[in-house]
Design a protein around this motif. Structure first.
Motif, short mmCIF file in Angstrom:
data_model
loop_
_atom_site.label_atom_id
_atom_site.label_comp_id
_atom_site.label_asym_id
_atom_site.label_seq_id
_atom_site.Cartn_x
_atom_site.Cartn_y
_atom_site.Cartn_z
N THR A 170 -4.06 4.59 17.27
CA THR A 170 -2.85 3.81 17.53
C THR A 170 -1.59 4.66 17.64
N VAL A 171 -1.70 5.97 17.42
CA VAL A 171 -0.52 6.84 17.41
C VAL A 171 -0.10 7.16 18.85
N LEU A 172 1.09 6.74 19.22
CA LEU A 172 1.62 7.01 20.56
C LEU A 172 2.57 8.20 20.58
N VAL A 173 3.34 8.38 19.51
CA VAL A 173 4.19 9.56 19.35
C VAL A 173 3.94 10.10 17.96
N LYS A 174 3.53 11.36 17.87
CA LYS A 174 3.13 11.95 16.60
C LYS A 174 4.33 12.41 15.79
N ALA A 175 4.08 12.65 14.52
CA ALA A 175 5.09 13.20 13.63
C ALA A 175 5.58 14.54 14.16
N GLY A 176 6.89 14.73 14.17
CA GLY A 176 7.48 15.99 14.57
C GLY A 176 7.75 16.14 16.05
N GLU A 177 7.18 15.26 16.86
CA GLU A 177 7.40 15.38 18.31
C GLU A 177 8.79 14.90 18.71
N VAL A 210 -3.03 -5.66 7.28
CA VAL A 210 -3.84 -4.45 7.41
C VAL A 210 -2.88 -3.28 7.62
N PRO A 211 -2.97 -2.21 6.83
CA PRO A 211 -2.06 -1.07 7.01
C PRO A 211 -2.24 -0.39 8.36
N LEU A 212 -1.13 0.10 8.93
CA LEU A 212 -1.15 0.80 10.20
C LEU A 212 -0.85 2.28 10.05
N ALA A 213 0.24 2.60 9.38
CA ALA A 213 0.67 3.99 9.31
C ALA A 213 1.72 4.15 8.22
N VAL A 214 2.06 5.41 7.95
CA VAL A 214 2.95 5.76 6.84
C VAL A 214 4.07 6.67 7.33
N THR A 215 5.26 6.49 6.76
CA THR A 215 6.32 7.49 6.80
C THR A 215 6.64 7.82 5.36
N PRO A 246 -2.21 7.21 9.38
CA PRO A 246 -1.59 8.47 9.77
C PRO A 246 -0.11 8.52 9.40
N VAL A 247 0.37 9.71 9.14
CA VAL A 247 1.78 9.92 8.81
C VAL A 247 2.54 10.14 10.12
N THR A 248 3.52 9.28 10.38
CA THR A 248 4.24 9.32 11.66
C THR A 248 5.52 10.14 11.59
N GLY A 249 5.83 10.67 10.42
CA GLY A 249 7.07 11.43 10.25
C GLY A 249 7.72 11.07 8.94
#
Length: 742
Positions: free
Chosen positions: A66-73, A490-495, A529-532
């Motif tokens: 589901t990640v379209l833009v990753k952490a740090g990008e 349902v969890p999706l992602a984390v910051t 996933p960690v998105t930033g």
């Protein structure tokens, strides 16, 4: 230009080491001038470069279906939520500015995180925050200062969010002596966008014009990134110029103008002027694009006269944006900015030489390779001390306590008491999306334009992290996921927001490393996933170092409005079920701290298989329509959780609980904080089916009581009974913070 001579003292004042200065000389092939020294100072600060933490951050899981833009990008990560829609979200800190000037420090923290979201092309739809302060009780000078900081921060958050029209719909507030003099202000924003609307922060297209838009540049916030990358001292009070001043009404205009601009197709790249202002936006867009950027500071709109290049480049004045415009579209861009009554100027051009080049009336004052500033700061692997965990806590060493009085003490402690004094200052109903009001396990928001239901929460038990940072960080992720499960999501992602002390101290860096590895492990287990996020180090004051606080912001999705669940009991006669074991772990508990004045023992251990089965189980009985309420057991254990569910009902509903033979001391049975536990209420007709579903999924479950309308909470264990009037608990829980802040 009459710039100060660069001396060892000037270099040190800019937070640069002799080795770093030598590295700068090699990059440039000459000595830097004073302005260039300032540019390197802010871009190589921890706040901008993560030079002490980057090796640790690489341990996070950052990819997924589901990640379209990753952490740090980019400025924020982006996650797919289905049907061509996505969410951009991120958490940032404004700790040091809030310690010096709480109202503006918190307000501009909110403004900054909102800009990170709409810079991605997303419309911000809600905010959360995670706040930590010193003890606000008593008449000491320290308590009065903590109350002043608390009041100022909450007012600043309320002011900015309310004025710009973005609801603050949840969060957390804790109070502990470790934060005296160094409060934590972590702010979260989420926005929605379509996949094709994702904007990028790269200076692409050689020859494209560079536009400045937004508030005029002043001397406020000067070198704020460097200020945030050193310890707080008594002299920090003199750093008020490093605290920005916000204007939410101007930001609203900027938000609408930028979203219209992005929709127009005129934009080749866009970047918020956040930490390090014009400096970071110029070199970061150039570095991302593999290009160069040349600007002339004489063209920058200013609100003060006589500003030097150093001041203009390092100012962190708020509500500003750098926009790379497609050549030939300049007139369209100007029309949009003029429509929204925003100051703007064409200040430069995208070049092909890889340099950040800054001029003043045509005279070059800065010429530095952009990548050297944005991506090639020195990286350090700091020394760590030996890991030394506390022994498990032996409850037998505790003096016997009055369980009845202990629950009142816990409910009235500011960390556990109702935060209604806080959230009543926030306009949480603007946009009419908040379907669960602040105060439940997770915030729930309906995004009507996308027909999506989102849930979000922020979590961290800093006491656990102080005693065992790895386990404490794992629990923070698990509790966030548990809170979402209790809401039906349902969890999706984390910051995340990693708040720690000075990384040069081996004991502090060990805590950072252990916490990151715990977060990374748990995020992999929960498929989030960690998105930033943000790293905030140097959180120390003359009082000492804060407890390590790796705050987790987690976003989830609810499939159907019928699945939205809250913690409040719903009707007398409902059956109360305990999902999970009763538990017996008292180490690191709020009971130990509040009643016995100790932060001691091993915090509770987390078993992933047990925890994930619990989440799946509670979501399954929610989907089947069997659940009236659901509430996780965390700080204060089962007694506090039941009391919160009782008092959250409107009007309050009591409960009659019987834990049966536990074999435990009463205080351990009622107040232990073992993990993987939830209480749910179900109608008597649904109780048997709920139990059957849970047992089939491997979730331990037992009936422990019923909801009543008697106005009392009664708990029995091992043949002993305890009783509280709900009116007394409401006074303790509901009124404590308001009375302290009168």
């Amino acid at each position: 230009m009459n710039e100060p001579a660069i001396t060892p003292e000037i270099i040190a004042k800019h937070g640069l080491t002799p080795d770093e200065y030598e590295r700068i000389q090699k990059i440039l092939g000459r000595d830097p001038n004073f302005t260039e020294l300032g540019v390197f100072s802010v871009m190589w600060s921890e706040h901008c470069s993560y030079k002490n933490s980057k090796p640790e951050l690489r341990k996070f899981p950052t990819t997924g279906d589901t990640v379209l833009v990753k952490a740090g990008e980019e400025n924020a990560g982006v996650i797919d939520v289905g049907d061509g829609w996505a969410v951009a979200f991120k958490m940032e800190s404004h700790n040091h500015p809030s310690a010096v000037e709480p109202f503006q420090g918190a307000a501009t923290g909110v403004g900054g995180i909102i800009r990170d979201i709409f810079t991605m092309g997303a419309r911000p739809v809600f905010n959360l925050n995670s706040l930590r302060f010193g003890d606000i009780r008593g008449d000491s000078a320290e308590a009065r200062t903590n109350r002043r900081l608390f009041a100022g921060v909450v007012s600043g958050i309320a002011h900015y969010g309310n004025c710009i029209g973005i609801p603050t719909i949840g969060g957390e507030v804790y109070f502990d002596e470790s934060y005296s003099g160094n409060p934590l202000v972590n702010v979260f924003c989420l926005g929605v966008l379509k996949h094709e609307e994702i904007a990028r922060g790269a200076a692409s297209g050689i020859g494209n014009p560079v536009f400045y838009v937004g508030a005029e540049t002043g001397r406020d916030g000067l070198a704020g990134a460097a200020f945030a990358s050193r310890d707080l001292t008594e002299e920090s009070k003199q750093d008020r110029p490093a605290v920005q001043v916000g204007d939410p009404f101007r930001e609203k205009l900027l938000l609408e103008a930028c979203l219209e601009l992005l929709a127009s197709g005129c934009v080749a790249g866009i970047q918020d002027m956040g930490a390090a202002g014009l400096t970071c936006s110029t070199c970061e867009t150039a570095s991302r694009g593999g290009t160069g950027v040349e600007i002339d500071l004489a063209l920058v709109p200013k609100r003060e006269t006589g500003m030097t290049p150093y001041e203009t480049l390092l100012s962190e004045s708020q509500e500003r944006m750098l926009v790379i415009v497609k050549k030939g579209q300049e007139d369209s861009v100007r029309q949009i900015f003029e429509k929204w009554d925003l100051p703007y100027a064409e200040i430069g051009t995208v070049k092909d030489d890889g340099f950040m080049r800054v001029k003043e009336n045509g005279v070059t004052v800065v010429e530095i390779p952009a990548r050297s500033l944005a991506d090639e700061a020195p990286i350090y692997n700091r020394e760590v001390s030996e890991k030394n965990l506390p022994a498990p806590f032996d409850a037998a060493t505790l003096p016997e306590t009055d369980v009845t009085a202990a629950l009142v003490a816990l409910m009235s402690h500011p960390s556990l008491a109702s935060k209604r004094w806080v959230w009543r200052q926030y306009d949480h109903m603007v946009r009419l999306g908040a379907t669960v009001l602040p105060g439940s396990d997770a915030a729930v928001f309906i995004v009507r334009e996308a027909n999506k239901i989102l849930a979000a929460t922020s979590d961290c038990n800093a006491i656990y992290c102080r005693l065992d940072p790895r386990e404490g960080a794992k629990v923070a992720v698990a509790e966030a996921a548990r809170n979402l499960a209790c809401s039906g999501a349902v969890p999706l992602a984390v910051t995340d927001n990693l708040n720690f002390g000075n990384p040069h101290k081996p004991e502090n860096f060990l805590m950072l490393r252990e916490a990151v590895e715990g977060l990374a492990e748990a995020c992999r287990e929960f498929n989030t996933p960690v998105t930033g996020g943000n790293v905030s180090l140097y959180n120390e004051s003359p009082n000492g170092t804060i407890d390590p606080t790796p705050t987790v912001g987690m976003v989830g999705q609810i499939a159907d409005i019928k699945h939205v669940t809250t913690q409040a009991f719903k009707a007398a006669g409902d059956v109360i079920l305990l999902l999970g074991q009763l538990g017996d772990e008292i180490g690191g508990s709020h009971y130990l701290k509040v009643v016995h004045g100790q932060k001691a023992g091993l915090p509770p251990r987390l078993d992933y298989a047990t925890e994930k089965a619990l989440h799946n189980g509670v979501r399954e009985i929610i989907r089947k329509g069997l659940v009236q309420s659901a509430h996780d057991l965390s700080e204060g254990g089962i007694a506090v959780a039941v009391a919160e569910s009782s008092l959250s009902a409107k009007p309050a509903l009591g409960a009659s609980i019987d834990l049966g033979p536990t074999g435990l001391r009463p205080d351990v049975a009622l107040f232990n904080e073992s993990q993987s536990r939830i209480i749910v209420s179900v109608t008597s007709d649904n109780a048997a089916e709920a139990e059957s579903v849970l047992k089939s999924l491997g979730v331990p479950v037992q009936r422990i009581g019923t909801v009543n309308s008697t106005g009392t909470l009664q708990i029995a264990a091992d043949g002993k009974s305890y009783s509280w009037q709900l009116s007394d608990l409401e006074t303790a829980w509901g009124e404590t913070i308001g009375k302290l802040m009168e």
